[in-house]
Design a protein around this motif. Sequence first.
Motif, short mmCIF file in Angstrom:
data_model
loop_
_atom_site.label_atom_id
_atom_site.label_comp_id
_atom_site.label_asym_id
_atom_site.label_seq_id
_atom_site.Cartn_x
_atom_site.Cartn_y
_atom_site.Cartn_z
N LEU A 163 0.72 -5.35 0.43
CA LEU A 163 0.45 -4.25 1.33
C LEU A 163 1.78 -3.58 1.64
CD1 LEU A 163 -2.12 -3.33 3.07
CD2 LEU A 163 -0.87 -4.32 4.98
N TYR A 216 -2.65 -0.76 -0.32
CA TYR A 216 -2.88 -2.12 -0.84
C TYR A 216 -2.90 -2.01 -2.35
CZ TYR A 216 -5.43 -6.55 -1.72
OH TYR A 216 -5.83 -7.80 -2.14
N ALA A 237 -4.32 -6.12 7.65
CA ALA A 237 -4.07 -4.68 7.65
C ALA A 237 -4.34 -4.15 9.05
CB ALA A 237 -4.96 -3.99 6.63
N GLY A 268 1.07 -7.25 6.92
CA GLY A 268 0.81 -7.57 5.51
C GLY A 268 1.61 -8.73 4.96
#
Lengths: 102, 390
Positions: B200, B207, B157, B389
């Motif tokens: 994600l 998330y 992330a 992600g």
Amino acid sequence: MRLCFSGVILLLSTVAVADELSPQRQQELSNLLKHDCGSCHGLPPKGGLGPSLMPDALVDKNDAVLMDAIQNGRAGTAMPPWKQFISVEETRWLIGQLRQLY
Amino acid sequence: MKVLLAWVCVALLGASAANADLRATGDLGVVIERETGSVQIVNTSKPAMLSRIEGLGDLSHASVVFSRDQRYAFVFGRDGGLSKLDLLQDKIDKRILQAGNSIGGAISQDGKIIAVSNYTPGGVKLFDAETLEQLADIPAMYGDENKLSKVVGLVDAPGQRFVCSLFEGNEIWLIDAKNPRQPIVKKFKDIGKQPYDALLSADGHYYAAGLFGEKGLALLDLWEPEKGVEHILEDYGKDDEQLPVYKMPHLEGWTMASDWLFVPAMGQHEVLVIDKRDWELVKRIPVAGQPVFVSGRPDGRQIWVNFAFPDNQTVQVIDVKDFNVVKTLQPGKAVLHMEFSPRGESVWLAVRDEDRLMIYDTETFLETGRLPAQKPSGIFFSDRANRIGW
């Protein structure tokens, strides 16, 4: 009497033959074990989301327990029932395969 | 003189070999061959196998991330193997066994840290992407008895962070790896029963972990993590009969197409459409089986869906314009994975039991090519290097 006896033997051997899985079906089941069971249990099945199915991990589990787990699944876990796709006889063959892996 | 001539020859040979081998990394992909523990390096613009690399261990559930320069692929194997492949030289650059049983991994925003999620021993480990030196070990301890949980749904992330979920622990962990030798873990507890995978959003904002043990998804807003985890779609279809699940769905590759999110329904023959403005269910799209991957074409116009056993010979395409299935394909037995070209004009399918890859034009749905591969299970193109992600 002798005739009758050989008749029984004949009958028994016919049943045995009927129970044998065709080479093609054995191939399909091996593939299923490697790839579809393997998607959770690994390849070789040393475990993943599902537990290890290697011979040493199964040594204290008898055939009836394994038969029930494969046929009916295990509630509360991700193990689904396979009886719709694999017969009792085929499951027995699979258990035999697992017990002698590698 | 003789020596000099020999040197000139060597130099010339070297130069011509280098030219012949010139290879642009943006064209490359890695295909997992699960049974043989090998991978193929493929060219994705002119479909062809370039090489095969063997000796990668148990690849029965393998995934791949790419270095930001796209030269290296990091392969996460089931047996805890972490292999760094050099895509230019067709060889293993480095390889370690970092755990007993592993499920996937991620690469940090700056490309310097590799994170791996492990089942045994349950936890996350961080490695230096260059050397594969271990930087940190984060055991997934939960509950009063300090048990270790299997870790799933690990993604990178923004902000040098990683996010993951604990399957038995029912937690989501937000890992700040700005100092990778001393990561800081923020734990969100009781997020729902048995998170099995997560995703994600492409912008790194949300998330979401799918739940196996109950209905719905656990949602974490990474812009405002202090708000905590929200349980969404808690009540949908709770009276419906739950079908046995023969393969866990995968959430990676989820699609946020304009305002909607598309996810596989657990134990149902449905793809769920969720409105991301209020996280309410918009539609349940009936499909041919239990979805495994629900993958959006890069432009978001189409969603391609493959299915769990016993329906894994089928692939369906949903048009995002009106949420309907517009195409059903039968590429062959056991379609395990789908990967789009970077801008989505074509899609590659891994057809395991037919030992082949198939390539389709996503506008005409016609097959445009096929390549042999041994029990292929995953396809990963190098443009993943630039996505958050993935």
